[in-house]
Motif scaffolding. Structure first.
Motif, PDB file in Angstrom:
ATOM      1  N   TYR A   1      -4.698  -9.192  -6.132  1.00 35.43           N
ATOM      2  CA  TYR A   1      -6.160  -9.280  -6.169  1.00 35.43           C
ATOM      3  C   TYR A   1      -6.668 -10.012  -4.922  1.00 35.43           C
ATOM      4  CZ  TYR A   1     -10.836 -10.591  -7.799  1.00 35.43           C
ATOM      5  OH  TYR A   1     -12.205 -10.784  -7.907  1.00 35.43           O
ATOM      6  N   ASP A   2      -6.046 -11.129  -4.600  1.00 39.24           N
ATOM      7  CA  ASP A   2      -6.462 -11.884  -3.412  1.00 39.24           C
ATOM      8  C   ASP A   2      -6.310 -11.040  -2.151  1.00 39.24           C
ATOM      9  OD1 ASP A   2      -7.048 -14.061  -4.991  1.00 39.24           O
ATOM     10  OD2 ASP A   2      -5.176 -15.121  -4.563  1.00 39.24           O
ATOM     11  N   GLU A   3      -5.200 -10.300  -2.069  1.00 44.55           N
ATOM     12  CA  GLU A   3      -4.908  -9.515  -0.870  1.00 44.55           C
ATOM     13  C   GLU A   3      -5.880  -8.348  -0.701  1.00 44.55           C
ATOM     14  OE1 GLU A   3      -1.255  -6.707   0.745  1.00 44.55           O
ATOM     15  OE2 GLU A   3      -0.785  -8.435  -0.542  1.00 44.55           O
ATOM     16  N   LEU A   4      -6.312  -7.744  -1.801  1.00 46.94           N
ATOM     17  CA  LEU A   4      -7.136  -6.543  -1.712  1.00 46.94           C
ATOM     18  C   LEU A   4      -8.617  -6.803  -1.940  1.00 46.94           C
ATOM     19  CD1 LEU A   4      -4.851  -3.979  -3.593  1.00 46.94           C
ATOM     20  CD2 LEU A   4      -5.021  -4.402  -1.140  1.00 46.94           C
ATOM     21  N   VAL A   5      -8.935  -7.614  -2.947  1.00 49.08           N
ATOM     22  CA  VAL A   5     -10.340  -7.822  -3.305  1.00 49.08           C
ATOM     23  C   VAL A   5     -10.939  -8.980  -2.522  1.00 49.08           C
ATOM     24  CG1 VAL A   5     -11.957  -8.266  -5.192  1.00 49.08           C
ATOM     25  CG2 VAL A   5      -9.927  -6.853  -5.592  1.00 49.08           C
ATOM     26  N   GLU A   6     -10.294 -10.118  -2.548  1.00 50.75           N
ATOM     27  CA  GLU A   6     -10.820 -11.269  -1.830  1.00 50.75           C
ATOM     28  C   GLU A   6     -10.901 -10.996  -0.327  1.00 50.75           C
ATOM     29  OE1 GLU A   6     -12.151 -13.856  -3.021  1.00 50.75           O
ATOM     30  OE2 GLU A   6     -11.589 -13.730  -5.128  1.00 50.75           O
TER      31      GLU A   6
ATOM     32  N   MET B   1      -5.568  -0.691   5.949  1.00 51.37           N
ATOM     33  CA  MET B   1      -6.662  -0.034   5.229  1.00 51.37           C
ATOM     34  C   MET B   1      -6.272   0.142   3.787  1.00 51.37           C
ATOM     35  SD  MET B   1      -8.266   3.752   5.868  1.00 51.37           S
ATOM     36  CE  MET B   1      -9.436   4.444   4.716  1.00 51.37           C
ATOM     37  N   THR B   2      -7.179  -0.157   2.907  1.00 52.39           N
ATOM     38  CA  THR B   2      -6.879  -0.080   1.485  1.00 52.39           C
ATOM     39  C   THR B   2      -7.444   1.194   0.897  1.00 52.39           C
ATOM     40  OG1 THR B   2      -6.925  -2.455   1.342  1.00 52.39           O
ATOM     41  CG2 THR B   2      -7.140  -1.273  -0.704  1.00 52.39           C
TER      42      THR B   2
END
Length: 597
Positions: free
Chosen positions: A542-547, A1-2
């Motif tokens: 960015y890829d890990e959280l946003v994408e 969970m972010t």
């Protein structure tokens, strides 16, 4: 969970600073619009305060106390300084062991881990300094005398004039005798490594400065002391400085005229990488840079063909010749920043506080400073490197070519918004206590990350802009390669300059300034590595959280800026609940895989 802990001040963005350059007539100054928009929604500050680190007071206390110890005892390689600092650091580690880590909130746990990492790094650096002393000691036998004189002063004792003069004479005599010996090839203590010799020369200069500080404290105020010591003090200072030069010239290994640097070796790099929470070896980082470099060369070929050239170097030369006249440069910079901000508003999600865009300004860089910084420097004020009337003709042309408008397309937003100026604006308002943990992997990495983002989203307006932006991307890959190879003692400064000229397309004077800047001692050994590696870390995060859908793009960008200047691996730890934190937590995040496999 972010997680996203902070809600940033959200306000409509207004840009009213930028006007077209004034040509024949001076335009009347007008007050910018939008001043009323600079007061934030105060409810967001209250929300932020609920999530402040509950370990921040300890961080502030450590920082203040550590600086105080440095101010009181900080003579390089002083046995008193080393003893006091080791006591201070080990006491802090012991006291941190008494903290109930589980009672800290997430931000407090992050601060705890960062502080422990910092103290452990300082102890490692202290170990290195203490280990360096025995090899230098035969060249600096008068060190303890000078250190004791200064310590006696700090304890408030009044020196006697005649013994002080005799001590000064003894120091000068000893240094003169050593100077004669090394010039005759008789090195005290036997053969010494050139890096250790250059370090010893720097120590002698620091001791001369300490001796001058000691003498000036009493000079004129104590007439008997002054009567005895005025001439011996001047003589000792002259001899010590001449001796330092002799050490460097005779034993320093014939270091280049470009820079007298001090490579730190594989062990030193390992300690710095551990502190920066980078779980890669220098060789792996070089491999990453080589892979990025190869991609950029291919992209340069495509851009050159679009310009009608078969060789990208010919296209780059054509772009360099597009430099503007000197008087046009400031107006160009303002225009480029306006384009950057307009593009961000249309193509990226990040909160841009109106006051940040209102207060930035520009100034021109002095000719002297341009010998070290051939390109722009940034922050709230962007410092523009461009030739002046006092420069030699060839240097003027190289400066203009190296700072042409298409090369500037990346440097302006790197230095201002969304780069260094926006960083400074936000970190002075959110989590300022984390300034002690400041790292170029966050600072330079964030600015480089935006070069990646804006490239990917079409910021270059044609192949000329692509050539310019790729120059800087390639330059950052080259920095990894030449700086690590230098510290591993694989490359000389001359080889680094040649690489920048032959493989990246630098003007030679600019390349020499770049290498001089990298190794003259004002930057950490990993500073030049941090641009591209930090940018790649932010891009991977960015890829890990946003994408992956855990955060919106705006949440991600705003959270990074509000979290403070910390290693990017700890940014990841802040924003991801699935990462379990513990007092001994050490990130092993390998965002680029295994580049050597």
């Amino acid at each position: 969970m972010t997680r996203l802990r902070y809600a940033l001040i959200a306000a409509p963005f207004a840009l009213a600073l930028f006007a077209a350059p004034v040509a024949a007539q001076q335009a009347a100054a007008v007050a910018p619009d939008g001043w009323e928009q600079t007061v934030p929604d105060l409810s967001s500050l209250v929300e932020f305060d609920d999530e402040v680190s509950n370990f921040s007071v300890a961080v502030v206390r450590y920082d203040a106390d550590r600086r105080a110890v440095d101010r009181r005892y900080g003579i390089p390689y002083s046995y008193i300084y080393h003893d006091r600092l080791r006591t201070f650091l080990t006491d802090w580690l012991d006291r941190m062991g008494d903290v109930d880590f589980g009672r800290l909130n997430r931000e407090g746990q992050v601060d705890y881990i960062l502080l422990r990492n910092r103290v452990e790094f300082e102890l490692a650096m202290l170990d290195e300094d203490e280990a360096a002393v025995p090899e230098m000691a035969p060249l600096v036998p008068f060190a303890r005398t000078i250190i004791d004189l200064q310590e006696t002063r700090h304890q408030g004792a009044r020196p006697e004039g005649r013994p002080s003069a005799e001590a000064l004479d003894d120091i000068a005599d000893e240094a003169e005798a050593l100077m004669e010996r090394i010039r005759a090839g008789d090195v005290p203590g036997g053969e010494i490594h050139p890096v250790a010799a250059r370090r010893a020369a720097a120590w002698v200069r620091a001791l001369e400065d300490t001796l001058e500080n000691w003498y000036s404290h009493y000079m004129g105020y104590d007439p008997i002391f002054t009567w005895w010591t005025e001439v011996p003090s001047e003589h000792a200072s002259e001899v010590l400085l001449a001796y330092a030069d002799a050490i460097e010239a005779e034993l320093g290994g014939g270091e280049s005229e470009i820079v007298n640097g001090m490579p730190i070796g594989a062990a030193g790099l390992e300690a710095h990488l551990r502190h920066e929470m980078i779980p890669y070896t220098p060789e792996e980082l070089i491999a990453i840079a080589e892979q990025e470099f190869a991609w950029m060369e291919e992209a340069l070929v495509d851009a050159a063909r679009e310009m009608g050239y078969d060789d990208w170097r010919d296209a780059q030369e054509a772009v360099k010749e597009m430099a503007v006249d000197p008087g046009e440069k400031p107006g160009l910079i303002y225009d480029l920043e306006r384009q950057s901000i307009d593009f961000l508003e249309q193509n990226a999600e990040i909160t841009l506080p109106p006051l940040a865009s209102e207060i930035w300004r520009a100034q021109m860089m002095s000719p002297e400073r341009q010998r070290i910084n051939a390109f722009f420097l940034g922050g709230e004020t962007i410092t523009i490197s461009y030739p002046t009337n006092t420069m030699e003709h060839d240097f003027k042309l190289m400066s203009m070519r190296g700072n042409n408008p298409h090369f500037n397309r990346a440097t302006v937003h790197h230095e201002l918004i969304p780069g260094h100026h926006l960083q400074g604006f936000m970190t002075s308002r959110f989590n300022p206590h984390r300034g002690m943990f400041s790292t170029p992997f966050w600072g330079e990495g964030w600015a480089l990350y935006w070069e990646i983002v804006l490239w990917d989203r079409g910021f270059p307006r044609g192949p000329e802009d692509e050539i310019g932006m790729l120059f800087w991307r390639m330059h950052r890959a080259a920095r990894i390669m030449f700086s690590l190879n230098y510290h591993l003692e694989n490359w000389t400064p001359e080889e680094a300059v040649d690489f920048l000229v032959d493989r990246v397309g630098h003007e030679r004077s600019n390349a020499e300034a770049e290498v001089r800047r990298s190794f003259q001692g004002n930057y950490s050994p990993l500073y030049q590595v941090a641009y591209m590696i930090g940018g790649m870390q932010f891009d991977a995060l960015y890829d890990e959280l946003v994408e992956a859908g855990h955060m919106t793009e705006r949440e991600y960008h705003d959270a990074v800026l509000q979290g403070g200047r910390i290693p990017v691996a700890m940014v990841r730890a802040r924003l991801t609940d699935s990462i379990d934190l513990s007092p001994g937590y050490r990130p092993e995040w390998r965002w680029a895989g295994d580049p050597l496999n």
